[in-house]
Design an enzyme around this catalytic site. Structure first.
Site, PDB file in Angstrom:
ATOM      1  N   ASP A  93       0.855  -1.170   0.000  1.00  0.00           N
ATOM      2  CA  ASP A  93       0.000   0.000   0.000  1.00  0.00           C
ATOM      3  C   ASP A  93       0.905   1.239   0.000  1.00  0.00           C
ATOM      4  OD1 ASP A  93      -3.194   0.595   1.651  1.00  0.00           O
ATOM      5  OD2 ASP A  93      -2.100   1.777   0.171  1.00  0.00           O
ATOM      6  N   GLU A 143     -10.579   6.774   4.075  1.00  0.00           N
ATOM      7  CA  GLU A 143      -9.594   6.169   4.961  1.00  0.00           C
ATOM      8  C   GLU A 143      -9.715   6.701   6.387  1.00  0.00           C
ATOM      9  OE1 GLU A 143      -5.764   5.210   3.255  1.00  0.00           O
ATOM     10  OE2 GLU A 143      -6.397   6.074   1.346  1.00  0.00           O
TER      11      GLU A 143
HETATM   12  C1  GLC Z   1      -4.195   4.373  -0.145  1.00  0.00           C
HETATM   13  C2  GLC Z   1      -5.126   3.213   0.109  1.00  0.00           C
HETATM   14  C3  GLC Z   1      -5.161   2.204  -0.999  1.00  0.00           C
HETATM   15  C4  GLC Z   1      -4.869   2.889  -2.317  1.00  0.00           C
HETATM   16  C5  GLC Z   1      -3.457   3.418  -2.286  1.00  0.00           C
HETATM   17  C6  GLC Z   1      -3.104   4.196  -3.551  1.00  0.00           C
HETATM   18  O1  GLC Z   1      -3.577   4.755   1.050  1.00  0.00           O
HETATM   19  O2  GLC Z   1      -4.971   2.508   1.345  1.00  0.00           O
HETATM   20  O3  GLC Z   1      -6.449   1.581  -0.972  1.00  0.00           O
HETATM   21  O4  GLC Z   1      -5.019   1.966  -3.374  1.00  0.00           O
HETATM   22  O5  GLC Z   1      -3.205   4.227  -1.151  1.00  0.00           O
HETATM   23  O6  GLC Z   1      -3.869   5.352  -3.625  1.00  0.00           O
END
Ligand code: GLC
Length: 744
Positions: A308, A504
């Site tokens: 992530d 988030e």
């Molecule tokens: C974010 C998310 C993830 C996403 C990634 C790229 O923090 O947790 O779901 O795909 O970063 O944006």
């Protein structure tokens, strides 16, 4: 689809002398030499092409393939110099010209940088197309996953995946970080709306969206690499936060959180993204057992595992990342690291770790094999540049029609005192609420920006516009955001309220989960006019509304419908009878969180609950003030008999009842009708699997259209929520179509 031989790009033969982060010179050969090599031959099996290419790659080229940088921190020249294998757009990170052409131009510029490397390995570009191609202005925004979970329509999900893949392709991109297969077990979590629901079977069923994104195999028309995320257990953290800890046994982890990933792997999902969360105190980004042994070994996942956003930074609990964290993550089984900004440091650490023997070359080769295999399968070596033939699909009428159907199917009718569906003609309707005319609110997070935003952010149809379009000429629709100006002359008031956008951690709700004061004031203003108040809840999760629901005439959970708000009006006016079912348990109060089906806690509305209009009254411009008495059926000619089982779950000042009635007679009862009398002031709030009416202490439960008939020996089970006083004695007697029952 532009398929141009690589040589046609006239890639100038040039010595690439780049200086890596650690000062080591990169390898140098001539790009032209790449043409005509075995790995360049699409007729060869992918595995052979990968083997040939791997053998030609230097360590720097392999390290570069494992590096994913954010677009804003890299240039096309960086892609060439550092052999970057992938780029991404974080939420809202867009080119200056935010339309399909602008995105495709940006993609092609980066891709030319990749094509300028000696081996001309194309880069792959990731984006969070999580409810449509939501970073691209003008794209179709579909309902967020929680609404699709309420729809329970896997075929629809696949169609949405296909439509999204066309729009992603039309903007030049080739990898989406979707679907989230998280199983949301605590609605305080800010990503509850990214989940299909609290039970794994919904997410597993919805993995059809993977086939929609990728096609039956990668590389077909508008095929986009999908990502099963976030592995593993992110929806189950004890405190309902994104970085939290999921403290459960392995058997629970396997039973609740693993099945959707197995389903996605079985569907050939090309990538898996690791979760920020921990399982029993171990960060998933460093958990070799979960990634290598379970995901790659037991589940047989052969795609690529990506971190992530800056996910490895969190391994040691300190900000930034170290070489040790790089080593832990790669050795745990991560194949590509999303290093948004400090990717040069990452490259230096990774190279050094391999050279120091901290990471075996076999691990590096495995990671590269996985990455290159997906790029070959996607056809990127044959057609590395944007396929602009799909640009016209971005925000197309066909996709918006599909999205409107998804909105219809996602609506869950939770309460209806016979005020819905509304008549389209006659009288006046008052519309209020902060989310009635706000496409930003109805779209939620991950819309144009990471967090989303209130306001007229993207093109589409607000819920208010949908209402206006639905009514006939003879109806007046008045809108006033706060409800000012309403009076008793309106036949109904619709309050569209709920949550403003978030994403988030910014959506985590450790405290109150109630409607805000603005919404409550608006609803009360409408109620004061004495007209039926229909509440449409635009939210990413259940909210704490038990105390208010008794004052509402109807309640429709709209979730986060996206740009096609007309789908909500379709249900309000009966163009579509609601079929949505709760994908999550609806709490009595926030203090019950986490609350899930089967945990014994009494819900306001249980998992799977949802009303419809099936045989309900048609549009009624002047709702009847009296409760329609249920016709009493004379005892059947044969022998009649009945048995009732009555159980309740009591809480505070309410209770939930579960009733099973059995026809022990010899005649089919159609419809069946069970009656009883409360003796301690109990009052039914809401029923399910039966139509329940109460007049004073007398209560009648009658089968819905789908369970109206009760043949001899058959049973019907239904339930309801009710308020109570201090005591809650069971009724002393019941009659079934006039026949006394025995009570089990
Ligand atoms: C974010 C998310 C993830 C996403 C990634 C790229 O923090 O947790 O779901 O795909 O970063 O944006």
């Amino acid at each position: 689809m532009h398929i141009r031989p690589l040589a046609a790009y006239g890639v100038a033969a040039a010595l690439i002398a780049g200086i890596g982060a650690a000062g080591a010179a990169l390898t140098t050969t001539t790009p032209a030499a790449a043409a005509g090599l075995p790995y360049q031959d699409p007729a060869r099996p992918v595995a052979d092409r990968v083997t040939d290419l791997l053998a030609r790659m230097s360590l720097d080229e392999k390290v570069g393939q494992m590096t994913q940088a954010e677009r804003a921190s890299a240039t096309a020249a960086d892609v060439t110099t550092y052999r970057l294998g992938s780029l991404l757009s974080g939420g809202g990170s867009a080119p200056a010209q935010n339309n399909a052409a602008g995105w495709a131009d940006m993609y092609d510029a980066f891709q030319r940088g990749a094509m300028a490397t000696p081996l001309q390995i194309p880069m792959i570009y990731g984006i969070d197309a999580v409810h449509g191609d939501n970073n691209v202005y003008g794209s179709t925004i579909f309902p967020h996953n929680i609404g699709l979970g309420a729809a329970r329509d896997p075929e629809l999900a696949q169609q949405i995946g296909r439509a999204t893949a066309e729009e992603v392709t039309g903007a030049g991109l080739d990898w989406t970080f979707a679907p989230c297969l998280c199983v949301a077990r605590n609605d305080r979590w800010g990503r509850t709306y990214e989940s299909f629901g609290e039970k794994p079977e919904i997410a597993s069923a919805m993995t059809t969206i993977v086939t929609g994104f990728q096609g039956s195999t990668l590389g077909g028309p508008a095929s986009v690499l999908a990502t099963a995320k976030h592995y593993l257990g992110d929806g189950g953290t004890t405190n309902g936060t994104d970085q939290g800890n999921t403290q459960i046994s392995e058997s629970e982890l396997r039973a609740i959180h693993l099945p959707p990933f197995q389903a996605a792997v079985d569907r050939g999902v090309g990538s898996v993204m690791i979760s920020y969360s921990s399982w029993n105190g171990v960060k998933s980004h460093g958990n070799k057992y979960l990634i290598t042994d379970l995901l790659k070994g037991e589940l047989g996942f052969t795609g690529l595992v990506v971190s992530d956003w800056a996910g490895i930074d969190q391994l040691d609990g300190r900000s930034g990342f170290t070489q040790a964290e790089v080593v832990q993550a790669i050795n745990a089984g991560l194949d590509m690291i999303m290093v948004p900004n400090d990717w040069k440091t990452f490259i230096g650490y990774l190279r050094a770790a391999v050279q120091a023997g901290q990471i075996p070359m076999s691990r590096i080769d495995d990671a590269n094999r996985r990455i290159l295999t997906k790029k070959f399968e996607l056809g990127l070596f044959e057609h590395p540049y944007a396929d602009r033939s799909y640009a016209a699909t971005v925000g197309s009428a066909a996709h918006r029609t599909l999205a409107r159907q998804a909105v219809r199917e996602s609506q869950v009718l939770l309460k209806n005192n016979d005020v819905l569906p509304l008549a389209k003609t006659g009288g006046k309707i008052f519309v209020a609420g902060k989310s009635a005319d706000d496409i930003g609110n109805q779209s939620g997070g991950w819309t144009l920006s990471w967090q989303g935003a209130s306001g007229n952010t993207v093109p589409g149809t607000t819920i208010l516009q949908g209402i206006r379009n639905a009514v006939g000429g003879g109806t007046t629709v008045t809108y006033q955001r706060d409800g000012n100006g309403i009076d008793g002359s309106y036949r109904a008031a619709i309050a569209v309220v709920g949550e403003t956008p978030y994403a988030e951690g910014q959506g985590d709700r450790p405290g109150s989960m109630s409607l805000d004061s603005t919404d409550l004031a608006t609803i009360n203003r409408l109620r004061a006019a004495g007209v039926p108040v229909i509440v449409v809840l635009v939210s990413g999760r259940p909210l704490d509304i038990a105390a208010e629901v008794p004052n509402w005439s109807a309640l429709l959970a709209a979730w986060l419908p996206g740009t096609e708000g007309a789908g909500v009006a379709d249900v309000l006016f009966g163009d579509y009878a609601p079929t949505g079912k709760l994908p999550v348990t609806w709490m009595q109060s926030a203090g019950q969180q986490p609350i899930n089906d089967g945990d014994g806690k009494a819900a306001l509305y249980p998992y799977g609950f949802g009303l419809t209009y099936a045989d309900g009254p048609g549009p009624d411009p002047t709702p009847s003030p009296s409760i329609t008495p249920t016709p009493t059926t004379p005892p059947p000619s044969g022998s009649a008999g009945c048995q009732v089982a009555w159980t309740t779950n009591d809480w505070g000042t309410g209770f939930s009842a579960n009733v099973t009635v059995t026809n022990t007679g010899t005649t089919t009862l159609n419809p069946w009708s069970l009656q009883w009398t409360f003796t301690a002031g109990q009052s039914v709030i809401q029923g399910w699997s039966a139509r329940i009416t109460q007049s004073g202490a007398a209560v009648t439960a009658t089968g819905e259209s789908w369970n109206a008939s009760l043949p001899p020996g058959a049973s019907a089970t239904f339930g309801f929520n009710a308020t109570r006083g201090s005591a809650n004695p069971a009724p002393s007697s019941f009659t079934l179509n006039g026949t006394p029952c025995t009570v089990r």
